[in-house]
Design a protein around this motif. Sequence first.
Motif, PDB file in Angstrom:
ATOM      1  N   ASN A 158      30.673  -0.271  56.841  1.00  0.00           N
ATOM      2  CA  ASN A 158      29.332   0.467  56.958  1.00  0.00           C
ATOM      3  C   ASN A 158      28.513  -0.040  55.774  1.00  0.00           C
ATOM      4  O   ASN A 158      27.981   0.814  54.969  1.00  0.00           O
ATOM      5  CB  ASN A 158      29.657   1.854  57.186  1.00  0.00           C
ATOM      6  CG  ASN A 158      30.157   2.369  58.315  1.00  0.00           C
ATOM      7  OD1 ASN A 158      29.989   1.810  59.498  1.00  0.00           O
ATOM      8  ND2 ASN A 158      30.869   3.458  57.947  1.00  0.00           N
ATOM      9  N   THR A 159      27.991  -1.249  55.686  1.00  0.00           N
ATOM     10  CA  THR A 159      27.162  -1.597  54.819  1.00  0.00           C
ATOM     11  C   THR A 159      25.829  -1.936  55.459  1.00  0.00           C
ATOM     12  O   THR A 159      25.546  -2.703  56.483  1.00  0.00           O
ATOM     13  CB  THR A 159      27.547  -2.670  53.932  1.00  0.00           C
ATOM     14  OG1 THR A 159      27.639  -3.924  54.854  1.00  0.00           O
ATOM     15  CG2 THR A 159      28.681  -2.528  52.939  1.00  0.00           C
ATOM     16  N   PHE A 160      24.602  -1.646  54.808  1.00  0.00           N
ATOM     17  CA  PHE A 160      23.390  -1.565  55.285  1.00  0.00           C
ATOM     18  C   PHE A 160      22.443  -2.684  54.222  1.00  0.00           C
ATOM     19  O   PHE A 160      22.580  -2.583  53.080  1.00  0.00           O
ATOM     20  CB  PHE A 160      22.785  -0.295  55.531  1.00  0.00           C
ATOM     21  CG  PHE A 160      23.045   0.607  56.484  1.00  0.00           C
ATOM     22  CD1 PHE A 160      22.352   0.862  57.563  1.00  0.00           C
ATOM     23  CD2 PHE A 160      24.394   1.253  56.383  1.00  0.00           C
ATOM     24  CE1 PHE A 160      22.922   1.631  58.692  1.00  0.00           C
ATOM     25  CE2 PHE A 160      24.872   2.019  57.564  1.00  0.00           C
ATOM     26  CZ  PHE A 160      24.081   2.250  58.603  1.00  0.00           C
ATOM     27  N   PHE A 162      19.647  -1.533  53.742  1.00  0.00           N
ATOM     28  CA  PHE A 162      18.819  -0.693  52.979  1.00  0.00           C
ATOM     29  C   PHE A 162      19.760   0.832  52.692  1.00  0.00           C
ATOM     30  O   PHE A 162      21.161   0.795  53.258  1.00  0.00           O
ATOM     31  CB  PHE A 162      17.656   0.090  53.891  1.00  0.00           C
ATOM     32  CG  PHE A 162      18.185   0.189  55.424  1.00  0.00           C
ATOM     33  CD1 PHE A 162      18.657   1.374  55.662  1.00  0.00           C
ATOM     34  CD2 PHE A 162      17.771  -0.554  56.246  1.00  0.00           C
ATOM     35  CE1 PHE A 162      18.997   1.855  56.830  1.00  0.00           C
ATOM     36  CE2 PHE A 162      18.318  -0.517  57.636  1.00  0.00           C
ATOM     37  CZ  PHE A 162      18.897   0.643  57.834  1.00  0.00           C
ATOM     38  N   SER A 163      19.380   1.640  51.938  1.00  0.00           N
ATOM     39  CA  SER A 163      20.112   2.932  51.830  1.00  0.00           C
ATOM     40  C   SER A 163      20.096   3.654  52.990  1.00  0.00           C
ATOM     41  O   SER A 163      19.034   4.149  53.503  1.00  0.00           O
ATOM     42  CB  SER A 163      19.560   3.879  50.650  1.00  0.00           C
ATOM     43  OG  SER A 163      19.627   3.002  49.299  1.00  0.00           O
ATOM     44  N   VAL A 165      19.754   6.795  55.524  1.00  0.00           N
ATOM     45  CA  VAL A 165      19.737   8.118  55.430  1.00  0.00           C
ATOM     46  C   VAL A 165      20.969   8.753  56.355  1.00  0.00           C
ATOM     47  O   VAL A 165      20.868   8.601  57.628  1.00  0.00           O
ATOM     48  CB  VAL A 165      18.386   8.738  56.136  1.00  0.00           C
ATOM     49  CG1 VAL A 165      18.220  10.229  55.854  1.00  0.00           C
ATOM     50  CG2 VAL A 165      17.254   8.017  55.306  1.00  0.00           C
ATOM     51  N   MET A 193      14.398  13.595  55.112  1.00  0.00           N
ATOM     52  CA  MET A 193      13.900  12.245  55.965  1.00  0.00           C
ATOM     53  C   MET A 193      14.625  12.300  57.084  1.00  0.00           C
ATOM     54  O   MET A 193      15.997  12.719  57.493  1.00  0.00           O
ATOM     55  CB  MET A 193      14.484  11.222  55.035  1.00  0.00           C
ATOM     56  CG  MET A 193      13.521  11.091  53.708  1.00  0.00           C
ATOM     57  SD  MET A 193      13.878   9.570  52.986  1.00  0.00           S
ATOM     58  CE  MET A 193      13.656   9.848  51.284  1.00  0.00           C
ATOM     59  N   PRO A 194      14.297  11.565  58.224  1.00  0.00           N
ATOM     60  CA  PRO A 194      14.898  11.345  59.673  1.00  0.00           C
ATOM     61  C   PRO A 194      16.247  10.420  59.377  1.00  0.00           C
ATOM     62  O   PRO A 194      15.892   9.415  58.528  1.00  0.00           O
ATOM     63  CB  PRO A 194      13.782  10.801  60.148  1.00  0.00           C
ATOM     64  CG  PRO A 194      13.008  10.189  59.199  1.00  0.00           C
ATOM     65  CD  PRO A 194      12.865  10.954  58.126  1.00  0.00           C
ATOM     66  N   ASP A 196      19.076   7.760  59.732  1.00  0.00           N
ATOM     67  CA  ASP A 196      19.732   6.594  60.284  1.00  0.00           C
ATOM     68  C   ASP A 196      20.950   6.944  60.855  1.00  0.00           C
ATOM     69  O   ASP A 196      21.248   6.007  62.093  1.00  0.00           O
ATOM     70  CB  ASP A 196      19.494   5.523  59.297  1.00  0.00           C
ATOM     71  CG  ASP A 196      18.162   5.226  58.821  1.00  0.00           C
ATOM     72  OD1 ASP A 196      17.187   5.180  59.386  1.00  0.00           O
ATOM     73  OD2 ASP A 196      18.050   5.322  57.498  1.00  0.00           O
ATOM     74  N   THR A 216      20.502   5.917  64.621  1.00  0.00           N
ATOM     75  CA  THR A 216      20.862   4.489  65.367  1.00  0.00           C
ATOM     76  C   THR A 216      22.375   4.148  65.135  1.00  0.00           C
ATOM     77  O   THR A 216      22.833   3.165  65.587  1.00  0.00           O
ATOM     78  CB  THR A 216      20.079   3.330  64.961  1.00  0.00           C
ATOM     79  OG1 THR A 216      20.115   3.269  63.478  1.00  0.00           O
ATOM     80  CG2 THR A 216      18.543   3.592  65.269  1.00  0.00           C
ATOM     81  N   LEU A 217      22.869   4.947  64.536  1.00  0.00           N
ATOM     82  CA  LEU A 217      24.251   4.715  64.018  1.00  0.00           C
ATOM     83  C   LEU A 217      25.048   6.096  64.075  1.00  0.00           C
ATOM     84  O   LEU A 217      24.850   6.908  63.675  1.00  0.00           O
ATOM     85  CB  LEU A 217      24.408   4.316  62.726  1.00  0.00           C
ATOM     86  CG  LEU A 217      25.705   3.256  62.604  1.00  0.00           C
ATOM     87  CD1 LEU A 217      25.586   1.857  62.920  1.00  0.00           C
ATOM     88  CD2 LEU A 217      26.271   3.296  61.094  1.00  0.00           C
ATOM     89  N   LEU A 248      30.990  -0.601  67.557  1.00  0.00           N
ATOM     90  CA  LEU A 248      30.856  -1.767  66.688  1.00  0.00           C
ATOM     91  C   LEU A 248      31.963  -1.781  66.032  1.00  0.00           C
ATOM     92  O   LEU A 248      32.545  -2.986  65.895  1.00  0.00           O
ATOM     93  CB  LEU A 248      29.939  -1.358  65.543  1.00  0.00           C
ATOM     94  CG  LEU A 248      28.306  -1.867  65.752  1.00  0.00           C
ATOM     95  CD1 LEU A 248      27.706  -1.438  64.320  1.00  0.00           C
ATOM     96  CD2 LEU A 248      28.225  -3.194  65.971  1.00  0.00           C
ATOM     97  N   GLU A 268      27.107   2.054  67.613  1.00  0.00           N
ATOM     98  CA  GLU A 268      25.684   1.671  67.472  1.00  0.00           C
ATOM     99  C   GLU A 268      24.972   2.382  68.605  1.00  0.00           C
ATOM    100  O   GLU A 268      25.342   2.163  69.678  1.00  0.00           O
ATOM    101  CB  GLU A 268      25.758   0.147  67.496  1.00  0.00           C
ATOM    102  CG  GLU A 268      24.479  -0.477  67.427  1.00  0.00           C
ATOM    103  CD  GLU A 268      24.489  -1.924  67.909  1.00  0.00           C
ATOM    104  OE1 GLU A 268      23.599  -2.772  67.166  1.00  0.00           O
ATOM    105  OE2 GLU A 268      25.279  -2.331  68.397  1.00  0.00           O
ATOM    106  N   GLY A 270      21.629   3.135  71.178  1.00  0.00           N
ATOM    107  CA  GLY A 270      20.156   2.785  71.582  1.00  0.00           C
ATOM    108  C   GLY A 270      19.952   1.157  71.463  1.00  0.00           C
ATOM    109  O   GLY A 270      20.786   0.284  70.984  1.00  0.00           O
TER     110      GLY A 270
END
Lengths: 270, 364
Positions: A158-160, A162-163, A165, A193-194, A196, A216-217, A248, A268, A270
Amino acid sequence: MSCVFIGSDAVVSKLFQPDVRPVDWHEPASFQKALRFATRLVVAGLRGLSDRDFLTINQLPTVFVLTSGIDLTHLIMHIQDGRLCLTPWDRIVCLGDVDTHFYRAPWIEFFGGGLTLDPGLFHSLENKPWGSLPAPSGFDKISKPTLVKFAIKMRAANTFPFSPVVASGENAQCLIDCCFDVTDVVVSGAEKMPPDALIAAPEEIEASLSANPQATLLVCPAIVNGDMSMELIHRRVALAARRPVNLLNVNAIGTLPDQSVLAGLTYELG
Amino acid sequence: MTVMKCFIVCNMFPALVSNVVRAPGLRAEQLAFQARPHFDQVQYLMLRSRYDLLCRGPQVTSNLTAHRDFLVIDDVRVKDFLNRQPPSVFVFSQPEMAGMLSPAIKRHSVVYDILAPKELELRSGKADATQIATAKRRHQTFLTFADRVLVNGEKNRLLFEDDLAGQKEVVTNPFCPLIPHSDSPEPPKRDHILFFSSAQKWTQNTPFLDAMAELMATKSDVKAVLMSPLKHHEDPESLAISQLIQMPNVRRIKSLSYPAHVSLLQRCAGVMDWSIVNGERVNSTSTRLIQAVGSGAAIFGNAGTGLDAFWNGYPGATSQDAPDTAKLEAFIDCALKGTFAPDLKRAEIWNRELLENPTVFGGL
């Protein structure tokens, strides 16, 4: 039940334990002897930890005592570099004015667990050791080293860019560091924050998906066996998400005596 | 009746399909928005090779949403695709998709959108000579065949004055990303300050971060977010960043997904990004600051960049020299008090007029 305390004399005197005699850790033989029978650890000197200490910390349920922002910086650094992992077995206890630092590390509060370092702590630990924080069903049977191995695999998957949320259900919030690198995560509730990504125990899938439809995850840490099979989890996610879902990644670690498996499913959405 | 179509050729994902959005993706969305009143259908187009490149890697980047306006076509099918379409308009942001150009010019109209001075960026980033020469050649090719050229602001127009001399149609179209509005009934309170470390290796903002480290240590009542990856010891700003990340009122975040970034901007009173002005910065426009103004936050930036000609005046404060703590403190206090509200109102009107500007796509 035996509890070993790692830390400096200054912190010990702060905890004013007249009847606790810390092992002299400059004398390795007696320290190792004490560790051999330990079932719980209290780490107060995060600044003084050596590589050998991490081997022990990753085996035993641990209370991390933060006395200042500097201790927190060291904790963050160790987690970031992959030496430490916070599991449902661990607690963070703040001594002094660490509360102001909750803004830069809002995940601390997940690991409070109602434990306070008062003079009676050592006595109470002798009678009643602390257990697991609220976790998905079955997780209280999984030992800390297994969870650390789980965390290593999950964090790598689980690396993104971005950071992320992250929002998590009540039962799964103390698994946040086992699913993501907690120092790189933004906590959705505390930081408004909404989300992710969601962390949801199997029993929380429907509730978290309906509360956060924009994520989304979805990461689902679960004990998979005949009663809670992967197919069942997949059906529940697919039904609750109301949009295409894609499995995934599955990380399965450690078979439990009853043939069930500790698994982390990453979806994953959507 | 033929359908009038417009294709925006993307080299980055627009926010429509991904939550990892960079400046070219935002620009593509802006262009699509501006084109919609003039065409029956506006679609994004991405080459398969580019798509694969963006999705590669072990990261969870494939958080893509399918959308019928976002097309991915295989590189070998480009010619077929272009021949099958009725005469349409193809918009190229940045000249990377040169492979599509030659089949496109036969039957279609081509719009070349110059978002950033690519050649200058490459020179500042110390790219090798071949890369610079390629960028230059492609730029010239696109200028030769473009039916219309869009430039990002007045300053860029001056920079490309010689190149644009022979062009029939040149339209100044400053960068202005669309800002999704918050769906909460009451606007969130703007009580945060957001500041950044340097994004490109050719920008240098150590003096700014040093001053911020000094200032944030004293202003413990101000909540600030530092958006920066962890820096290595050899990076000049690493000292300032390691001071900042230990402060209780500073939250470091590596970077955020698009929806989270937008929601953070809506809670920010001021957004600060300053770096030493060099040969490239003089003409550059900052995506971070443009996005911040779009969502209604005052900005602190460096004087003398491409942004000077934006918004009929800066909605915030600038600094020519390295800013000292007094200057930064004055800006933070004003931003939290809402002193810049009239400037931001004017900028909002300027942005709206820009997005509704009919000359960008009219008459194609």
